[in-house]
Scaffold this motif. Structure first.
Motif, PDB file in Angstrom:
ATOM      1  N   LYS A 147       0.833  -1.204   0.000  1.00  0.00           N
ATOM      2  CA  LYS A 147       0.000   0.000   0.000  1.00  0.00           C
ATOM      3  C   LYS A 147       0.866   1.252   0.000  1.00  0.00           C
ATOM      4  O   LYS A 147       1.925   1.294   0.610  1.00  0.00           O
ATOM      5  CB  LYS A 147      -0.903   0.020   1.229  1.00  0.00           C
ATOM      6  N   GLU A 149       0.046   5.569   0.317  1.00  0.00           N
ATOM      7  CA  GLU A 149      -0.894   6.674   0.450  1.00  0.00           C
ATOM      8  C   GLU A 149      -0.330   7.893  -0.275  1.00  0.00           C
ATOM      9  O   GLU A 149       0.804   8.299  -0.028  1.00  0.00           O
ATOM     10  CB  GLU A 149      -1.125   7.008   1.918  1.00  0.00           C
ATOM     11  N   ARG A 158      -6.525  12.584  -2.741  1.00  0.00           N
ATOM     12  CA  ARG A 158      -6.117  11.618  -1.725  1.00  0.00           C
ATOM     13  C   ARG A 158      -6.523  10.225  -2.187  1.00  0.00           C
ATOM     14  O   ARG A 158      -7.696   9.967  -2.485  1.00  0.00           O
ATOM     15  CB  ARG A 158      -6.763  11.942  -0.376  1.00  0.00           C
ATOM     16  N   ARG A 159      -5.549   9.320  -2.235  1.00  0.00           N
ATOM     17  CA  ARG A 159      -5.806   8.000  -2.795  1.00  0.00           C
ATOM     18  C   ARG A 159      -4.836   6.985  -2.208  1.00  0.00           C
ATOM     19  O   ARG A 159      -3.746   7.339  -1.746  1.00  0.00           O
ATOM     20  CB  ARG A 159      -5.685   8.030  -4.326  1.00  0.00           C
ATOM     21  N   THR A 160      -5.247   5.727  -2.270  1.00  0.00           N
ATOM     22  CA  THR A 160      -4.405   4.624  -1.823  1.00  0.00           C
ATOM     23  C   THR A 160      -4.129   3.721  -3.007  1.00  0.00           C
ATOM     24  O   THR A 160      -5.062   3.293  -3.702  1.00  0.00           O
ATOM     25  CB  THR A 160      -5.085   3.815  -0.705  1.00  0.00           C
ATOM     26  N   TYR A 162      -2.757   0.136  -4.285  1.00  0.00           N
ATOM     27  CA  TYR A 162      -2.544  -1.244  -3.855  1.00  0.00           C
ATOM     28  C   TYR A 162      -1.819  -1.980  -4.983  1.00  0.00           C
ATOM     29  O   TYR A 162      -2.366  -2.143  -6.073  1.00  0.00           O
ATOM     30  CB  TYR A 162      -3.878  -1.933  -3.569  1.00  0.00           C
ATOM     31  N   THR A 180      -6.154   1.400  -7.576  1.00  0.00           N
ATOM     32  CA  THR A 180      -6.107   2.637  -6.807  1.00  0.00           C
ATOM     33  C   THR A 180      -7.509   2.988  -6.334  1.00  0.00           C
ATOM     34  O   THR A 180      -8.473   2.882  -7.098  1.00  0.00           O
ATOM     35  CB  THR A 180      -5.545   3.786  -7.663  1.00  0.00           C
ATOM     36  N   GLN A 183     -10.269   8.475  -1.982  1.00  0.00           N
ATOM     37  CA  GLN A 183     -11.080   8.751  -0.806  1.00  0.00           C
ATOM     38  C   GLN A 183     -12.246   9.661  -1.185  1.00  0.00           C
ATOM     39  O   GLN A 183     -12.170  10.429  -2.150  1.00  0.00           O
ATOM     40  CB  GLN A 183     -10.230   9.402   0.276  1.00  0.00           C
ATOM     41  N   SER A 252     -12.724   3.983  -7.927  1.00  0.00           N
ATOM     42  CA  SER A 252     -11.529   3.145  -7.913  1.00  0.00           C
ATOM     43  C   SER A 252     -11.193   2.763  -9.345  1.00  0.00           C
ATOM     44  O   SER A 252     -12.051   2.839 -10.235  1.00  0.00           O
ATOM     45  CB  SER A 252     -11.758   1.876  -7.080  1.00  0.00           C
TER      46      SER A 252
END
Length: 276
Positions: A147, A149, A158-160, A162, A180, A183, A252
């Motif tokens: 992960k 951030e 703002r995103r995560t 993976y 991805t 948020q 996403s």
């Protein structure tokens, strides 16, 4: 299997919106009870989906592949974006919840998909590239992903990220794959934009909701275009094209790459002041 032939970087500025969509957008995915496959001449990638309901769905080699089985000369990444289900590879069963990822190595003879509950079917996104080496089939759950951030609320990105199939995770021949998640309140991804001279990239957008859309930006940095994309549609980005987007709400997307190398950071930047 559908076949998409991509225009060159000199042709694409002359295309109408409908011609651009026909060349780069994959709209026919995730039909209940079907396997759907689209072959693109960009690095010979195959984009597809399998949504099993009552009966298992088998992934077979269409005549266009001239192969005894789908993975005879290919590797495959599978991301489940629906309900719980399972994939079976050469008799070995892999249970997959939402956002779990399976890598299927070259030489695998049989691949099939099932849903745990036909009323809430699994939705398997498929991405395949040719492979010149065999790597073991391997399952990764969401908790196994690497992960990162990124972004800020002030820039609405703002995103995560993976990462599943990459040099530090599941080993493959050339496929790099993950997803991805933005948020709530963030809408921008991959900005500033970039290109990949050494590989193509394919985005599949999901979890948009029926009333939301993504404006996907493509083209050369000096002459950009955009496509309006709905939930569970995919867009192919040739090596010369940027790939960035802004949505009407959070979303996403699954990203996958194939080509000359697997270095995740190998990008050719397209700074904002150079975009046109």
């Amino acid at each position: 299997m559908q076949i998409h032939y991509s225009p060159s970087r000199t042709e694409y500025p002359t295309l109408t919106t409908e011609q651009l969509r026909a060349a780069f957008l994959v709209e026919s995915l995730f039909t209940l009870g079907q396997v759907e496959l689209v072959y693109t001449d960009n690095d010979r990638a195959i984009v597809g989906s399998a949504v099993p309901t009552q009966a298992p769905l088998n992934l077979t080699a269409d005549a266009e592949l001239r192969a005894a089985c789908f993975c005879e000369r290919r590797e495959l990444g599978v991301l489940n974006i629906g309900g719980s289900g399972a994939a079976a590879v050469d008799g070995q069963r892999f249970e997959m919840g939402k956002l779990d990822c399976l890598y299927v190595g070259r030489g695998s003879q049989s691949v099939s998909f099932t849903s745990s509950d036909p009323a809430v079917p699994a939705a398997f996104y498929l991405l395949s590239y040719p492979a010149h080496a065999a790597h073991p089939t391997r399952l990764a759950h969401l908790a196994d992903a690497a992960k990162a951030e990124l972004g800020t609320a002030a820039e609405a990105n703002r995103r995560t990220i993976y990462k599943y199939i990459h040099t530090g995770g599941i080993k493959s021949c050339q496929l790099v794959m993950g997803f991805t998640q933005l948020q709530e309140g963030s809408v921008w991804n991959t900005m500033p934009a970039h290109t990949h001279t050494r590989r193509s990239e394919i985005y599949m957008y999901f979890d948009l909701g029926p009333s939301r859309r993504v404006m996907h930006f493509m083209g050369t940095p000096q002459q950009t275009r955009h496509l309006v994309i709905a939930d569970r549609q995919a867009v192919v980005s040739p090596s010369w094209s940027i790939h960035s987007a802004c949505g009407t709400g959070a979303y996403s997307f699954c990203w996958g790459m194939g080509g000359e190398n697997q270095t995740f950071e190998d990008m050719d930047p397209a700074p904002l002041d150079q975009l046109r």
